[in-house]
Design a protein around this motif. Structure first.
Motif, PDB file in Angstrom:
ATOM      1  N   MET A 156       2.542 -21.591 -31.993  1.00 13.06           N
ATOM      2  CA  MET A 156       2.360 -22.547 -30.911  1.00 13.06           C
ATOM      3  C   MET A 156       1.438 -23.694 -31.326  1.00 13.06           C
ATOM      4  N   VAL A 157       0.426 -23.396 -32.120  1.00 11.33           N
ATOM      5  CA  VAL A 157      -0.515 -24.431 -32.548  1.00 11.33           C
ATOM      6  C   VAL A 157       0.086 -25.159 -33.752  1.00 11.33           C
ATOM      7  N   PRO A 158       0.208 -26.494 -33.652  1.00 15.78           N
ATOM      8  CA  PRO A 158       0.798 -27.251 -34.765  1.00 15.78           C
ATOM      9  C   PRO A 158       0.022 -27.079 -36.069  1.00 15.78           C
ATOM     10  N   LYS A 159       0.740 -27.160 -37.159  1.00 19.45           N
ATOM     11  CA  LYS A 159       0.124 -27.055 -38.484  1.00 19.45           C
ATOM     12  C   LYS A 159      -0.969 -28.112 -38.631  1.00 19.45           C
ATOM     13  N   GLY A 160      -2.101 -27.702 -39.176  1.00 16.56           N
ATOM     14  CA  GLY A 160      -3.213 -28.614 -39.386  1.00 16.56           C
ATOM     15  C   GLY A 160      -4.210 -28.653 -38.240  1.00 16.56           C
ATOM     16  N   PHE A 161      -3.917 -27.956 -37.142  1.00 16.71           N
ATOM     17  CA  PHE A 161      -4.808 -27.938 -35.985  1.00 16.71           C
ATOM     18  C   PHE A 161      -5.285 -26.517 -35.732  1.00 16.71           C
ATOM     19  N   THR A 162      -6.463 -26.392 -35.123  1.00 15.08           N
ATOM     20  CA  THR A 162      -6.997 -25.065 -34.807  1.00 15.08           C
ATOM     21  C   THR A 162      -6.766 -24.688 -33.358  1.00 15.08           C
ATOM     22  N   GLY A 163      -6.549 -25.694 -32.501  1.00 12.99           N
ATOM     23  CA  GLY A 163      -6.312 -25.418 -31.095  1.00 12.99           C
ATOM     24  C   GLY A 163      -5.534 -26.538 -30.439  1.00 12.99           C
ATOM     25  N   ILE A 164      -4.909 -26.197 -29.327  1.00 13.54           N
ATOM     26  CA  ILE A 164      -4.178 -27.179 -28.534  1.00 13.54           C
ATOM     27  C   ILE A 164      -4.275 -26.751 -27.072  1.00 13.54           C
ATOM     28  N   THR A 165      -4.406 -27.734 -26.197  1.00 11.62           N
ATOM     29  CA  THR A 165      -4.503 -27.459 -24.774  1.00 11.62           C
ATOM     30  C   THR A 165      -3.272 -27.980 -24.066  1.00 11.62           C
ATOM     31  N   ILE A 166      -2.604 -27.093 -23.382  1.00 14.48           N
ATOM     32  CA  ILE A 166      -1.470 -27.443 -22.537  1.00 14.48           C
ATOM     33  C   ILE A 166      -1.787 -26.817 -21.184  1.00 14.48           C
ATOM     34  N   PHE A 167      -2.223 -27.656 -20.274  1.00 13.83           N
ATOM     35  CA  PHE A 167      -2.743 -27.177 -18.997  1.00 13.83           C
ATOM     36  C   PHE A 167      -1.856 -26.090 -18.410  1.00 13.83           C
ATOM     37  N   PRO A 168      -2.458 -25.008 -17.998  1.00 15.31           N
ATOM     38  CA  PRO A 168      -3.874 -24.661 -17.919  1.00 15.31           C
ATOM     39  C   PRO A 168      -4.361 -23.782 -19.073  1.00 15.31           C
ATOM     40  N   PHE A 169      -3.624 -23.802 -20.176  1.00 19.16           N
ATOM     41  CA  PHE A 169      -3.922 -22.879 -21.267  1.00 19.16           C
ATOM     42  C   PHE A 169      -4.523 -23.586 -22.476  1.00 19.16           C
ATOM     43  N   ILE A 170      -5.380 -22.846 -23.193  1.00 25.64           N
ATOM     44  CA  ILE A 170      -5.892 -23.268 -24.490  1.00 25.64           C
ATOM     45  C   ILE A 170      -5.302 -22.295 -25.510  1.00 25.64           C
ATOM     46  N   PHE A 171      -4.535 -22.829 -26.446  1.00 24.88           N
ATOM     47  CA  PHE A 171      -3.932 -22.009 -27.502  1.00 24.88           C
ATOM     48  C   PHE A 171      -4.727 -22.203 -28.783  1.00 24.88           C
ATOM     49  N   LEU A 172      -5.045 -21.098 -29.448  1.00 19.64           N
ATOM     50  CA  LEU A 172      -5.833 -21.136 -30.675  1.00 19.64           C
ATOM     51  C   LEU A 172      -5.044 -20.543 -31.832  1.00 19.64           C
ATOM     52  N   LYS A 173      -5.310 -21.054 -33.015  1.00 19.48           N
ATOM     53  CA  LYS A 173      -4.602 -20.590 -34.218  1.00 19.48           C
ATOM     54  C   LYS A 173      -4.907 -19.121 -34.510  1.00 19.48           C
ATOM     55  N   ARG A 174      -6.169 -18.724 -34.253  1.00 19.18           N
ATOM     56  CA  ARG A 174      -6.587 -17.335 -34.514  1.00 19.18           C
ATOM     57  C   ARG A 174      -7.443 -16.832 -33.346  1.00 19.18           C
ATOM     58  N   LYS A 175      -7.416 -15.536 -33.106  1.00 20.45           N
ATOM     59  CA  LYS A 175      -8.180 -14.937 -32.008  1.00 20.45           C
ATOM     60  C   LYS A 175      -9.678 -15.156 -32.147  1.00 20.45           C
ATOM     61  N   ASP A 176     -10.188 -15.111 -33.380  1.00 22.13           N
ATOM     62  CA  ASP A 176     -11.628 -15.248 -33.579  1.00 22.13           C
ATOM     63  C   ASP A 176     -12.147 -16.625 -33.167  1.00 22.13           C
ATOM     64  N   LEU A 177     -11.277 -17.605 -33.026  1.00 23.64           N
ATOM     65  CA  LEU A 177     -11.701 -18.949 -32.622  1.00 23.64           C
ATOM     66  C   LEU A 177     -12.159 -18.991 -31.168  1.00 23.64           C
ATOM     67  N   LYS A 178     -11.888 -17.929 -30.394  1.00 25.00           N
ATOM     68  CA  LYS A 178     -12.388 -17.858 -29.013  1.00 25.00           C
ATOM     69  C   LYS A 178     -13.911 -17.897 -28.981  1.00 25.00           C
ATOM     70  N   GLU A 179     -14.522 -17.526 -30.099  1.00 26.52           N
ATOM     71  CA  GLU A 179     -15.983 -17.508 -30.193  1.00 26.52           C
ATOM     72  C   GLU A 179     -16.563 -18.858 -30.612  1.00 26.52           C
ATOM     73  N   ASP A 180     -15.731 -19.788 -30.982  1.00 22.52           N
ATOM     74  CA  ASP A 180     -16.176 -21.119 -31.422  1.00 22.52           C
ATOM     75  C   ASP A 180     -16.424 -21.980 -30.183  1.00 22.52           C
ATOM     76  N   ILE A 181     -17.671 -21.995 -29.714  1.00 20.00           N
ATOM     77  CA  ILE A 181     -17.991 -22.671 -28.453  1.00 20.00           C
ATOM     78  C   ILE A 181     -17.762 -24.187 -28.522  1.00 20.00           C
ATOM     79  N   ILE A 182     -17.905 -24.765 -29.692  1.00 21.42           N
ATOM     80  CA  ILE A 182     -17.677 -26.205 -29.830  1.00 21.42           C
ATOM     81  C   ILE A 182     -16.184 -26.517 -29.690  1.00 21.42           C
ATOM     82  N   LEU A 183     -15.339 -25.736 -30.348  1.00 27.41           N
ATOM     83  CA  LEU A 183     -13.894 -25.918 -30.229  1.00 27.41           C
ATOM     84  C   LEU A 183     -13.448 -25.706 -28.785  1.00 27.41           C
TER      85      LEU A 183
END
Length: 100
Positions: free
Chosen positions: A1-28
């Protein structure tokens, strides 16, 4: 779902992340929450229309997709304030306009 070269993408109301551990990245996550606010302001569909049109204009100017992306008003606002964890709460409506 996340395009190549990106770590996250937001499609309201969801935030999609490349990896589960990125949920801990408060800045992202904060960066993506800024996009949620932008999307709500523009009633979601107009956000994507504006984003696409602005990207085309910036692409024509810079002749580079990544540079066009980094210069989008929505991205400039999100990148500038992603480290400010209070920004989403204090952000003024239509703030992205000042980054055009």
């Amino acid at each position: 779902m996340v395009p190549k070269g990106f770590t996250g993408i937001t499609i309201f109301p969801f935030i999609f992340l490349k990896r589960k551990d990125l949920k801990e990245d408060i800045i992202l996550i904060n960066h993506e929450k800024i996009h949620l606010k932008q999307q709500l302001e523009l009633l979601i569909i107009f956000f994507y229309l504006f984003y696409g049109i602005e990207w085309i204009i910036k692409y024509m100017k810079y002749q580079n997709g990544y540079i066009a992306y980094k210069n989008l008003s929505f991205e400039r606002e999100a990148y500038q304030h992603e480290k400010n964890l209070e920004y989403v709460k204090k952000r003024k409506t239509w703030a992205f306009f000042s980054y055009l």
